[in-house]
Structure formats: structure tokens, C-alpha cells
Design a protein around this motif. Structure first.
Motif, short mmCIF file in Angstrom:
data_model
loop_
_atom_site.label_atom_id
_atom_site.label_comp_id
_atom_site.label_asym_id
_atom_site.label_seq_id
_atom_site.Cartn_x
_atom_site.Cartn_y
_atom_site.Cartn_z
N GLN A 99 0.83 -1.21 0.00
CA GLN A 99 0.00 0.00 0.00
C GLN A 99 0.87 1.26 0.00
OE1 GLN A 99 -2.62 -1.35 3.42
NE2 GLN A 99 -3.93 0.10 2.39
N ARG A 134 3.32 1.80 -1.47
CA ARG A 134 3.85 2.06 -2.80
C ARG A 134 2.72 2.40 -3.79
NH1 ARG A 134 7.44 2.82 0.14
NH2 ARG A 134 9.35 1.60 0.30
N GLY A 135 1.57 2.75 -3.24
CA GLY A 135 0.47 3.22 -4.10
C GLY A 135 -0.46 2.12 -4.58
N GLU A 195 -2.19 4.07 0.40
CA GLU A 195 -1.88 4.01 -1.03
C GLU A 195 -2.06 5.38 -1.70
OE1 GLU A 195 -4.11 2.19 0.57
OE2 GLU A 195 -5.96 1.88 -0.58
N ARG A 224 0.53 7.77 -3.78
CA ARG A 224 0.23 8.22 -5.15
C ARG A 224 0.41 9.73 -5.30
NH1 ARG A 224 -5.30 4.82 -5.71
NH2 ARG A 224 -4.36 2.75 -5.65
N VAL A 274 6.05 -12.81 -5.07
CA VAL A 274 5.66 -11.64 -5.86
C VAL A 274 6.92 -11.10 -6.53
CG1 VAL A 274 4.73 -9.30 -5.77
CG2 VAL A 274 3.77 -11.08 -4.30
N GLU A 291 7.39 -7.00 -11.31
CA GLU A 291 5.95 -6.77 -11.41
C GLU A 291 5.48 -5.78 -10.33
OE1 GLU A 291 3.92 -7.47 -13.60
OE2 GLU A 291 1.92 -7.46 -12.72
N PHE A 292 6.00 -5.96 -9.13
CA PHE A 292 5.69 -5.06 -8.02
C PHE A 292 6.09 -3.62 -8.37
CE2 PHE A 292 8.16 -3.13 -4.40
CZ PHE A 292 7.09 -2.59 -3.72
N VAL A 325 3.66 -2.22 -11.04
CA VAL A 325 2.33 -1.87 -10.54
C VAL A 325 2.41 -0.58 -9.71
CG1 VAL A 325 0.46 -2.64 -9.02
CG2 VAL A 325 1.52 -4.25 -10.58
N ALA A 326 3.45 -0.48 -8.88
CA ALA A 326 3.60 0.71 -8.03
C ALA A 326 3.85 1.96 -8.89
CB ALA A 326 4.76 0.49 -7.06
N ALA A 358 0.69 3.09 -10.58
CA ALA A 358 -0.28 3.72 -9.67
C ALA A 358 0.07 5.21 -9.51
CB ALA A 358 -0.28 3.02 -8.32
N GLN A 371 12.96 2.07 -5.82
CA GLN A 371 11.52 2.40 -5.82
C GLN A 371 11.32 3.91 -5.79
OE1 GLN A 371 9.54 0.00 -2.69
NE2 GLN A 371 11.15 -1.48 -3.09
N LEU A 393 9.27 6.08 -8.43
CA LEU A 393 8.03 6.75 -8.02
C LEU A 393 8.17 8.27 -8.03
CD1 LEU A 393 6.95 4.38 -5.10
CD2 LEU A 393 6.10 4.41 -7.43
#
Lengths: 424, 272
Positions: free
Chosen positions: A375, A377-378, B81, B85, B101, B105-106, B109-110, B113, B166, B170
Motif C-alpha cells: 500500500q 507504494r500506491g 496508497e 500516489r 511476488v 511486477e511489483f 504496478v507501483a 499507480a 523504488q 516513483l
């Protein structure tokens, strides 16, 4: 005087109704059918006071009224393309799956005499010839797909069945004899929907040094039910690797039973089952080492959600002769709803003294820290939960033969709604 | 960099929070503007990590008073989340392992988002692979880690690099790095700090949470805050960190005791 309980009366009525509707015994399995029907008439359905059936609620099964009618009129058109180099056979429980099929070198059908000699051997070796689901299969199966596997070339075989007609019955009987050093990849896909019942009995004998990589992908839609017995005999130096995955059945009960006839073989069992809504998913495994130096690696995973119920019973028998056995068994379970239920039970019986037998069982919810990490991480909580479920399931599907993987079982196990629906 | 007219990104006013009914934060005040690098230092149990988790929205922490505005928006009203964002990033002290996981892919997806929130298009697998390979260089990370499960079996240093990767993907406006230096050897520390420096711009801000001066040798803070007993006790420039390094934390205890004495019978002092 013993009075029959109302439950057993109901069960007897269920079995009698079914038996009355069966056609006359015929064909290669006539003798087996005769014995199965006699046994079924004389034996009540399993009941929950029997230890092996204590946690298996049979009401989804007795709610069905299976009749002797074709389970799937024709081959569904939306099957994934068969994997290259794989022979796909369609099993409808009636027709000859080998009709018009050219078998690859190394794969030959058994003659009636060979079949007669071999049928029931593995079932007896693993001690389940009198189990009710086996008797049920004997009573109803009119045909057995019996193949001998030989030669140095690995063979890939895919067996697909679908029971979809209301009140139908799909009995599947299989027999495989793997000669010394033979190698087979067997992908079984069992699809079931509507008020159908699929009954599977497979016997396999692995000769010295033979290898069988076996996947059972069982995808259903309630109220369909599945009962399956897999009886496997292993000679020394053979390897049996089984991966099972099931979801969606009102009741699915799988019983892999393996005997290492003289030890010194390797058995790997990986199971994954999902029980959602009011589904019941059961695995009873049984492995016995009859000689020294055998090994077992077992991982069973289950997710229970909604009011689903998952049962795992893992029996491992290590008698005195089985010195230096190395066995491990791990049962990992995710309990996702307060109404869901998980029963998991290792059942190790060890008489030999020089052995390594490890076992463990965990039942947990989704880990809060893992959810929060995703979560943070969005990723929204629903997708995060799905990723965690995917991660949980993926481990159990890593070693599938290509033909089984082609069915995209992970996507089918995780997709919203029925596992039989269309995938993107 | 301190830019007087820069946008006020984060405004924390009199923040109180509890975990398991134990009060941890007892009136934190802090403002962070774009371009700035802040360091929060303090002993174990002073509330530094709690502050980071409360800002990220960890469900185990309960805010009992005060407010947190992120670019004028009530951050505390948003689920974790959504905080991520809109550009709040928490680099974990102990990044969580998620077996099964895929890291790639993680990350995809992050990243998507965050991109959707910024009105950008989602990246497909191929475009994302290009992006991730470019960003891997920020932390000199082996691409083999992409194919593995999230943080599973990673060493301490690899986990921290994965955190900064990450962050690089992001592109947060506010990066809160909780003890990013813990468990790192000196080479890994330089690489991770190099990544943080590389990503710091006039448009974003960084909040470093650390025990030690050594991280601040490689990332120069504009402000250093000393936290004790759930509050920010003193704020200064980078020289405050040096002072802590030389004098230890004992004077903090003394200052805290003096303040409490002064507060007895008197109205509470606001300490900034």
C-alpha cells in the motif's frame, strides 16, 4: 438390532438410486464393475464418524443426483492449444480416447490380458482398493485408458475431461505402466460444472529409474463435485513428482497415495487448493516407504475464504525397514475470512530409528506488514491482497509440465468468479 | 537547498500518536519546503520511526491529535496508497520480504499507480523494463534482482538499494527515509546516499531519519532536528548533527529534564 441412522438411510438411498440407473456390466471392466456395484450396494457412504472422513462434509455430493448420461456431449471449442510435442487425449468416460490417434513411439496401449493382470495392483499396494470413492469408480467406469510407457525418449501426455451436463457422471479410470528408465510428463485437466460428478481413479507403476512428472489441474464450478484417487507404486531410483491444483468445486477430494516399494526412490508432492463460498476442498495424502533410503518432499498450500473449508491430512508411514528415510512435509494455509475453516493434520508414523522426518503446519491471515508495504507504494488494498495471494499460490505451481502450465492455472485460481471463465 | 519562496510541502502541527494505547508522539511540529533536506535524529524510542510510519499511514498507529497537511491537503485523511500516489514515499528501515511476488511486477504496478495519479499513461511491460533498467543505475543494482521475489533473500544493502530504486521510479515529492543507513557497510552507504543525492531536486524534499552522523557526511541536510520523548526538542543546521556526534545524547536528556521542570506548574512551552 442395529437401527440405521437417518443419515445412512439417506446415503443408502442415494447409492441405490444411482446403481439402479447404471447400464448392464460390459466390456473389459465387466468383472470390476460387478464387484464395484456389489460393494457399493453393501457399503454405506462414508460418514463423518469415520476418521478419514471426519472433516469431509459429503452433503455437496449427496445433493447431486448423478445419472448414467454423457457428461460432456462434445469437445469444448475454447480449450487452449495443446503444447507442442504433447499428445492431447479427450476423455469423456464413454468413447475410446485412442480412436484414430497415432501414439508416439514409446507409448502403447495394454492388451486386455495385460490390463486384466495389472488392474488393481497399485490400488492394493497403497491399500485403497476398498475405499468408497474407488468402489464408486469401479461400479461406474466402463472403460480404462491403459498405457505402457517405455524407451529413452520423454513423452508428454495431456488428458482433458469436462463434465458439464446436469445430473451427469464422469467416471475416469487410468492405468499407466512406466517401464525401467521411462519418462512421462502427464498433465491432467479436470473441468467440472453444473450438477455433475467426476470420479477419477489412476493407477501408475513406476519401474526402476522411471520418472513421472504429473500435474492435476482441477477447475470446477459448484455444485459440481470431484473425487479422485491417485495410486502410485515406485520402484527404486524412480522419481514421482505430483502437482495438484484445485478450485471451484462444491466438493473436491483428492487422495494421492504412494508406495515406495523398496525405498530408495524420490517422491515430491505439491498441492494447492482453494475453498471459497461454501466449498469443501480436501486432500488426503499417504506415502509409505517399504525400504531404506527413500525421500519425500511435500508442500501443501491452501486458501480458505468465505465459508469455505479446506482439509489436509498428510500420512507418512516409515516402517522399520525404511531406515535412512528423508521426508519433509509442510502445510501452509491462508485463512481469509472469519467463517472459513482450515483443518490440517500431519500424520507421521515412524518406526525406523535412523530417519529424518520434518513436518510443519502454519495457518495465517495475510500479513499486515506485507499489505502495508505494498500500500505504501500506491497499490490499493484489494490489489495488494491479490498480489499476496498470487505470491502464495505461485510457489506451488512452479514445477508444472508445459502442457499443464498452458492452462494458466495461476490466473484461473486467482481470477474473480469462476475459474472456468474467460481469461484476458 | 533552502529557497524561501519554495512551496510548503509538509506542515505538521502538534501531532500526537499512539501505538497499542502507548502515547509515542506528543506534539510534533515540523515544516518542510520543496528543495529542502531535513534530518531527524534521536535515540531509540524517541519517536522518529513512529513519525515516519504515521506520515505513511501504517494501520498500527493511531493519531490522537494535531494535523498534517501535504501541499495543503489533509494527509491523515488519506489511505496509505493514496498518500504514496500523491507523492509521499517511505523508505523502510526493514523492507518487507514478499515471497512469490516478482520484484519487477511489483515495481511496475507501483510505478503505474503513481503515474496514473499524475495524469500520465500506464507503462506496459516493455516500456517499463526500459525505465527500470535506466533507474537501476542510480543505485548500481544488479538487474538479476528484478527477477526475484520482492526483497526475498536480499542482503541488508540490497534491500536498501531496492528501496531507493523504488524512490527513483516513483519520483516522490517527499521522501521519508527511515534509518536508510542502518545495516549498510561504507560502500553500500555511499551508493545509497549517492542515489538519494541524485534524486534530490528543487521540486522535492527529503526527510532523513537516522541515529548517526555518518549518513549526514554523505547527504548534507539543510535542517537537523533532535527528537526526544515524542517531540522535536531542538532544530538547527548541519552543525547540530556534529554537536550530537561529539557530545552524545546525554545533553538531550538534561535539556528534556530542565524543560519538564520548567513546565511544572507553568503552561506548556511550545518548543520548535
Amino acid at each position: 438390532m442395529v437401527l440405521a441412522s437417518p443419515v445412512s438411510n439417506l446415503h443408502s438411498a442415494w447409492a441405490s438410486r444411482l446403481l439402479e440407473g447404471l447400464p448392464a456390466v460390459t466390456g473389459d471392466l465387466a468383472e470390476l464393475q460387478r464387484r464395484g456395484r456389489a460393494a457399493l450396494a453393501a457399503t454405506p457412504l462414508p460418514q463423518q464418524h469415520q476418521e478419514d472422513w471426519r472433516f469431509t462434509d459429503l452433503s455437496p455430493l449427496t445433493a447431486l443426483t448423478p445419472r448414467w448420461r454423457k457428461a460432456c456431449p462434445e469437445l469444448p471449442s475454447d480449450l487452449p492449444a495443446p503444447a507442442p510435442g504433447t499428445l492431447r487425449l479427450w476423455l469423456d468416460g464413454r468413447g475410446d480416447p485412442l480412436a484414430g490417434v497415432v501414439l508416439p513411439a514409446g507409448l502403447t496401449p495394454l492388451s486386455p490380458a495385460e490390463l486384466d493382470g495389472a488392474l488393481g495392483h497399485s490400488l492394493a499396494a497403497v491399500g485403497c482398493e476398498h475405499h468408497w470413492p474407488v468402489q464408486f469408480n469401479h461400479a461406474t467406469a466402463g472403460r480404462c485408458l491403459a498405457l505402457r510407457v517405455s524407451g529413452p525418449e520423454p513423452i508428454s501426455l495431456e488428458l482433458v475431461s469436462a463434465a458439464s451436463q446436469p445430473e451427469s457422471l464422469l467416471p475416469l479410470r487410468l492405468l499407466l505402466l512406466l517401464e525401467e528408465q521411462a519418462e512421462l510428463e502427464l498433465s491432467q485437466v479436470l473441468l467440472g460444472s453444473g450438477s455433475s460428478l467426476t470420479s477419477l481413479v489412476l493407477e501408475a507403476h513406476l519401474g526402476r529409474g522411471a520418472r513421472l512428472r504429473h500435474a492435476v489441474i482441477a477447475l470446477g464450478e459448484a455444485p459440481a463435485c470431484l473425487l479422485g484417487h491417485l495410486a502410485v507404486e515406485q520402484e527404486s531410483e524412480s522419481r514421482y513428482q505430483l502437482s495438484t491444483a484445485s478450485r471451484g468445486w462444491a466438493l473436491a477430494r483428492l487422495e494421492p497415495r504412494i508406495s515406495q516399494l523398496s525405498g530408495a526412490a524420490h517422491t515430491q508432492l505439491t498441492g494447492l487448493q482453494l475453498a471459497e463460498e461454501r466449498q469443501v476442498a480436501v486432500t488426503h495424502s499417504w506415502v509409505r516407504f517399504e525400504g531404506p533410503d527413500g525421500s519425500l518432499e511435500q508442500l501443501h498450500k491452501a486458501i480458505a475464504d468465505g465459508q469455505g473449508r479446506s482439509v489436509f491430512n498428510g500420512a507418512v508411514r516409515v516402517p522399520r525397514a525404511a531406515q535412512r528415510t528423508n521426508a519433509s512435509q509442510l502445510s501452509r494455509n491462508l485463512l481469509l475470512s472469519p467463517q472459513a475453516r482450515i483443518d490440517t493434520k500431519p500424520e507421521l508414523e515412524i518406526v525406523a530409528d535412523d530417519v529424518r522426518c520434518a513436518h510443519g503446519a502454519t495457518v495465517s491471515r495475510l500479513q499486515l506488514d506485507q499489505l502495508f508495504y505494498l500500500q505504501s507504494r500506491g497499490i490499493d488494498v484489494e490489489l495488494a491482497a491479490n498480489l499476496l495471494k498470487r505470491g502464495f499460490c505461485a510457489e506451488a505451481l512452479q514445477q508444472l509440465p508445459t502442457a499443464a502450465a498452458n492452462w494458466r492455472p495461476l490466473e484461473r485460481l486467482l481470477r474473480q468468479g469462476s475459474p472456468l471463465g474467460e481469461l484476458p | 537547498m533552502i529557497l524561501p519562496d519554495a512551496e510548503l510541502l509538509l506542515q505538521i502541527v502538534d501531532l500526537h500518536a499512539r501505538v497499542d494505547d502507548q502515547p509515542i508522539l506528543k506534539g510534533v511540529n515540523l515544516e518542510i519546503r520543496a528543495g529542502e533536506i531535513h534530518a531527524v535524529m534521536g535515540r531509540n524510542g524517541s519517536g522518529k520511526s513512529t513519525l515516519s510510519k504515521v506520515l505513511a499511514g501504517h494501520p498500527s498507529y493511531r493519531v490522537t491529535g494535531g494535523s498534517v497537511l501535504f501541499r495543503g491537503e489533509d494527509l491523515l485523511a488519506l489511505p496509505p496508497e493514496q498518500r504514496a500516489r500523491i507523492g509521499v514515499f517511505l523508505g523502510f528501515q526493514y523492507p518487507v520480504e514478499i515471497p512469490g511476488v516478482s520484484n519487477l511486477e511489483f515495481l511496475r504496478v507501483a510505478t503505474n499507480a503513481r503515474r496514473l495519479e499524475r495524469g500520465e499513461e500506464e507503462l506496459d511491460t516493455f516500456s517499463f523494463e526500459d525505465l527500470v533498467h535506466e533507474r537501476l543505475q542510480v543505485v548500481q543494482m544488479d538487474p538479476a534482482f528484478l527477477a526475484r521475489s520482492v526483497n526475498e533473500g536480499f542482503s541488508g544493502g540490497e534491500k536498501k538499494r531496492n528501496e531507493i530504486l523504488q524512490m527513483a521510479l516513483l519520483e516522490p515529492l517527499l521522501a521519508i527515509l527511515d534509518e536508510t543507513d542502518s545495516g549498510l557497510d561504507i560502500d553500500a552507504l555511499r551508493i545509497v546516499a549517492g542515489g538519494v543525492n541524485h534524486l534530490a531536486t528543487a521540486a522535492n524534499a527529503t526527510l532523513l531519519i537516522t541515529h548517526y552522523q555518518r549518513l549526514l557526511d554523505v547527504i548534507t541536510p539543510d535542517f537537523v532536528h533532535v527528537m526526544a520523548a515524542g517531540r522535536i526538542l531542538r532544530t538547527g543546521g548541519k552543525e547540530l548533527a556534529l554537536e550530537l556526534e561529539q557530545r552524545g545524547y546525554d545533553w538531550v536528556d538534561q535539556e528534556l529534564a530542565d524543560q519538564e521542570l520548567a513546565n511544572q506548574g507553568a503552561p506548556a512551552l511550545g518548543v520548535v
